[in-house]
Structures are given as structure tokens and as C-alpha cells.
Design a protein around this motif. Sequence first.
Motif, mmCIF file in Angstrom:
data_model
loop_
_atom_site.group_PDB
_atom_site.id
_atom_site.type_symbol
_atom_site.label_atom_id
_atom_site.label_comp_id
_atom_site.label_asym_id
_atom_site.label_seq_id
_atom_site.Cartn_x
_atom_site.Cartn_y
_atom_site.Cartn_z
ATOM 1 N N GLN A 1 0.827 -1.206 0.000
ATOM 2 C CA GLN A 1 0.000 0.000 0.000
ATOM 3 C C GLN A 1 0.866 1.263 0.000
ATOM 4 O OE1 GLN A 1 -2.278 -1.225 3.513
ATOM 5 N NE2 GLN A 1 -4.150 -0.973 2.294
ATOM 6 N N ALA B 1 -6.688 3.825 4.155
ATOM 7 C CA ALA B 1 -6.616 2.361 4.140
ATOM 8 C C ALA B 1 -5.373 1.879 4.887
ATOM 9 C CB ALA B 1 -6.613 1.852 2.703
ATOM 10 N N ALA C 1 2.229 1.800 -3.353
ATOM 11 C CA ALA C 1 1.180 2.310 -4.242
ATOM 12 C C ALA C 1 1.014 3.818 -4.077
ATOM 13 C CB ALA C 1 -0.145 1.594 -3.960
ATOM 14 N N ILE C 2 1.137 4.311 -2.858
ATOM 15 C CA ILE C 2 1.066 5.756 -2.644
ATOM 16 C C ILE C 2 2.248 6.438 -3.313
ATOM 17 C CG2 ILE C 2 1.293 7.577 -0.904
ATOM 18 C CD1 ILE C 2 -0.470 5.974 0.914
ATOM 19 N N GLN D 1 -7.498 8.541 0.200
ATOM 20 C CA GLN D 1 -8.236 7.307 0.493
ATOM 21 C C GLN D 1 -7.264 6.163 0.784
ATOM 22 O OE1 GLN D 1 -11.606 7.016 0.820
ATOM 23 N NE2 GLN D 1 -11.121 4.998 1.601
ATOM 24 N N GLN D 2 -6.189 6.096 0.035
ATOM 25 C CA GLN D 2 -5.178 5.054 0.253
ATOM 26 C C GLN D 2 -4.498 5.246 1.613
ATOM 27 O OE1 GLN D 2 -4.814 2.417 -1.641
ATOM 28 N NE2 GLN D 2 -3.146 1.545 -0.452
ATOM 29 N N THR E 1 -2.146 10.891 -10.116
ATOM 30 C CA THR E 1 -3.301 10.429 -9.365
ATOM 31 C C THR E 1 -3.924 11.583 -8.587
ATOM 32 O OG1 THR E 1 -2.220 8.287 -9.125
ATOM 33 C CG2 THR E 1 -4.060 8.731 -7.659
#
Length: 91
Positions: free
Chosen positions: A21, A44, A24-25, A40-41, A33
Motif C-alpha cells: 500500500q 486504508a 502504491a502511494i 483514500q489510500q 493520481t
Amino acid sequence: MPKQIEDKKKILVRVKKIQGQVHAIERALEGDTPCAAILQQICAIRGAMNGLMTELLEVHLKDTLVAGESTEQQRHDELSDISKILKSYLK
């Protein structure tokens, strides 16, 4: 450190998911993005970290206070240490 192999494996799986995760950020920030998706990430990841904390705390309590062979003083000291950690975490 978890004493049971299955506990250790479950916790390591959680950590690897969190690492994914975070990566991914990083990719999202390097790309185009939208901020809302990145936020939101982050939410999470925060939830995943809370889950990791909860699971590791549960394993630790089970291993040291319930299943461990310790004296009353050792259990008292351990409880004091855990209390300090939780207070720090919840700030």
C-alpha cells in the motif's frame, strides 16, 4: 516477537500488504493520481496499521501474560510496559 509460527506468518503477511500500500502511494504521487484517491489510500493504510497493532498486541498478550511462565512481578512489569505503549499509540 510472536512465538507461534502461524502468528508470525499472519503478522508478516499484514506487514507485506502495508508495504504494498505504501509503494502504491509512492507510485500515485509520482504519477498523476488525484489527491482524493491518495488520501483514500492513506486511510486504508491507517486502518491496516491499526489492524496490525491489534493483532500483534493480542499475540503478545497471549504469549507473555497468558501462556508465558512468568512471575506476578514480571506480569505486572509487562502490563506496565504495554500500558505505556498503548498510551503513546492512542495519542
